[in-house]
Scaffold this motif. Sequence first.
Motif, PDB file in Angstrom:
ATOM      1  N   LYS A   1      44.474 -43.797 -56.172  1.00 18.63           N
ATOM      2  CA  LYS A   1      43.271 -41.887 -56.165  1.00 18.63           C
ATOM      3  C   LYS A   1      42.185 -42.743 -56.948  1.00 18.63           C
ATOM      4  O   LYS A   1      41.800 -43.192 -58.037  1.00 18.63           O
ATOM      5  CB  LYS A   1      44.262 -41.455 -57.373  1.00 18.63           C
ATOM      6  CG  LYS A   1      46.091 -41.462 -56.892  1.00 18.63           C
ATOM      7  CD  LYS A   1      46.717 -39.983 -57.771  1.00 18.63           C
ATOM      8  CE  LYS A   1      46.669 -40.613 -59.537  1.00 18.63           C
ATOM      9  NZ  LYS A   1      48.240 -39.702 -60.130  1.00 18.63           N
TER      10      LYS A   1
ATOM     11  N   GLU B   1      33.171 -36.067 -62.256  1.00 20.62           N
ATOM     12  CA  GLU B   1      34.477 -35.551 -63.237  1.00 20.62           C
ATOM     13  C   GLU B   1      35.245 -36.551 -63.799  1.00 20.62           C
ATOM     14  O   GLU B   1      35.438 -35.973 -65.274  1.00 20.62           O
ATOM     15  CB  GLU B   1      36.019 -35.744 -61.654  1.00 20.62           C
ATOM     16  CG  GLU B   1      35.205 -35.103 -60.549  1.00 20.62           C
ATOM     17  CD  GLU B   1      36.383 -34.913 -59.175  1.00 20.62           C
ATOM     18  OE1 GLU B   1      36.760 -34.486 -58.328  1.00 20.62           O
ATOM     19  OE2 GLU B   1      36.899 -36.423 -59.235  1.00 20.62           O
TER      20      GLU B   1
ATOM     21  N   ILE C   1      38.311 -40.526 -58.725  1.00 20.74           N
ATOM     22  CA  ILE C   1      37.854 -39.979 -58.767  1.00 20.74           C
ATOM     23  C   ILE C   1      35.969 -39.424 -59.400  1.00 20.74           C
ATOM     24  O   ILE C   1      35.603 -40.903 -59.358  1.00 20.74           O
ATOM     25  CB  ILE C   1      38.449 -38.736 -60.681  1.00 20.74           C
ATOM     26  CG1 ILE C   1      37.796 -40.256 -61.881  1.00 20.74           C
ATOM     27  CG2 ILE C   1      39.684 -38.646 -60.623  1.00 20.74           C
ATOM     28  CD1 ILE C   1      38.243 -39.724 -62.906  1.00 20.74           C
ATOM     29  N   THR C   2      35.446 -38.724 -59.577  1.00 17.08           N
ATOM     30  CA  THR C   2      33.967 -39.542 -59.265  1.00 17.08           C
ATOM     31  C   THR C   2      33.604 -39.421 -60.857  1.00 17.08           C
ATOM     32  O   THR C   2      34.058 -38.775 -61.872  1.00 17.08           O
ATOM     33  CB  THR C   2      32.974 -38.036 -58.716  1.00 17.08           C
ATOM     34  OG1 THR C   2      33.122 -36.969 -59.035  1.00 17.08           O
ATOM     35  CG2 THR C   2      33.235 -38.010 -57.326  1.00 17.08           C
TER      36      THR C   2
ATOM     37  N   TYR D   1      44.084 -43.250 -61.953  1.00 15.48           N
ATOM     38  CA  TYR D   1      42.676 -43.086 -61.172  1.00 15.48           C
ATOM     39  C   TYR D   1      41.452 -43.929 -61.496  1.00 15.48           C
ATOM     40  O   TYR D   1      41.766 -44.969 -62.173  1.00 15.48           O
ATOM     41  CB  TYR D   1      42.143 -41.726 -61.334  1.00 15.48           C
ATOM     42  CG  TYR D   1      42.425 -40.533 -61.478  1.00 15.48           C
ATOM     43  CD1 TYR D   1      42.613 -40.179 -60.378  1.00 15.48           C
ATOM     44  CD2 TYR D   1      43.429 -40.050 -62.355  1.00 15.48           C
ATOM     45  CE1 TYR D   1      43.220 -38.754 -60.431  1.00 15.48           C
ATOM     46  CE2 TYR D   1      43.843 -38.678 -62.165  1.00 15.48           C
ATOM     47  CZ  TYR D   1      44.000 -38.498 -61.077  1.00 15.48           C
ATOM     48  OH  TYR D   1      44.574 -36.956 -60.279  1.00 15.48           O
TER      49      TYR D   1
END
Length: 447
Positions: A6, A12, A8-9, A78
């Motif tokens: 998964k 984020e 995220i940037t 993440y």
Amino acid sequence: MAVENKFITTEELRKHNKPDDLWIAIQGKVYNVTNWSKEHPGGDIPLLNLAGQDVTDAFIAFHPGSAWQYLDKLFTGYHVKDFQISEVSKDYRKLVSEFAKAGLFEKKGHGVIYSLCFVALMLFTCVYGVLYSDNFWIHMLCGGLLGFSWIQVAYLGHDSGHYQAMMTRGCNRVAQILIGNCLTGISIAWWKWTHNAHHIACNSLDYDPDLQHLPVFAVSSRLFHSLTSVFYGRKLTFDPLARFFVSYQHLTFYPVMVVARFNLYLQTFLLLFSKRKVPDRALNIVGILVFWTWFPLLVSFLPNWTERVLFVLASFCVTSIQHVQFCLNHFAANVYVGPPKGNDWFEKQAGGTIDISCVSWMDWFYGGLQFQLEHHLFPRMPRCQLRKVSPFVRELCKKHDLPYRSLSFYEANVQTIKTLRDAALQARDLTNPVLKNLLWEAVNTHG
């Protein structure tokens, strides 16, 4: 069946930067350290200062290889999608890896034993001279020896705070209390609290406590805007009183350094008796009580109050050399406003530090801190190894066009006074100056 990653940037990740929602990334993997921050041996401030960022370089700098195994339980699942590594960071991490393979973080030498013997000899001589001599000058010499022993003790405390200077972690912990609290009266808990923040946010005017000395000193005119200290949680007010003191700071610098130890005692008491969570509070308080038992008792054996006051001043005057040294390493270096960033670790350390050049046989005098940049880049490295790695750091700075400043003790003093004088003159030139008096006029007349 493989588990799909998964992502995220970076943007984020940056949103998780609060005490109750604290995430960091290390090598692109995201960790939730919200609860861990309360247990973190280095305190919560380093984590809070770097919250919501990739902190790989800082993690590598402060943690041994054995620390990586503890990250898994904090993994969020993440990964950072737009994770990138700068060329400077790649070279820095390569250096750390090479130094680790060479065992430079583990080879401590015999410096601790030598220092302890030297300190014991100075303390014995000091006590013997006070108790068994009636000569005034012997007493003053003993005061100077006591101050010099405090300098060497501070280096030992610094070593034990950054890496395990003793054989075991338990011995290291006991040594911190004994050589810090009991011998110097300055709490190791206070030192860790401020020093960890200093290393992470080196020369940030609002995050680094080692630059927050208003109303007495201001190393930059940016402090004239009454910045809020994130570390202390209060405004660094630049009021008429601060403006007055700062206007003469290049003249008062050395006198203030002589009595700077009083401030360290005060800061120790303020922390230990505050509501803030303090690790080993009881042990720290006991250690401080030991100091405030033996030190006044030793002074009381001097024949009169004149000698007692001069004895204390003699010890403080000698110790002021170390206080000056701490300032030389940073006051004239680059400063900035705002939180530290995880992706410019090497650059900020290079910009915010100044080395003191000296011959190798004087390394004991500076306690390793003459290699300030090397120490900031490799804080776990024993001081006896810093001279060896200095050429590699210098070469890396040259490769990436970063500052590597190494000045003699005299040159560093000149640059520090120049920095203080420049800020002092700017403080005087501000509109709506404080009410002038005869002292103000006299100093301004003669420049």
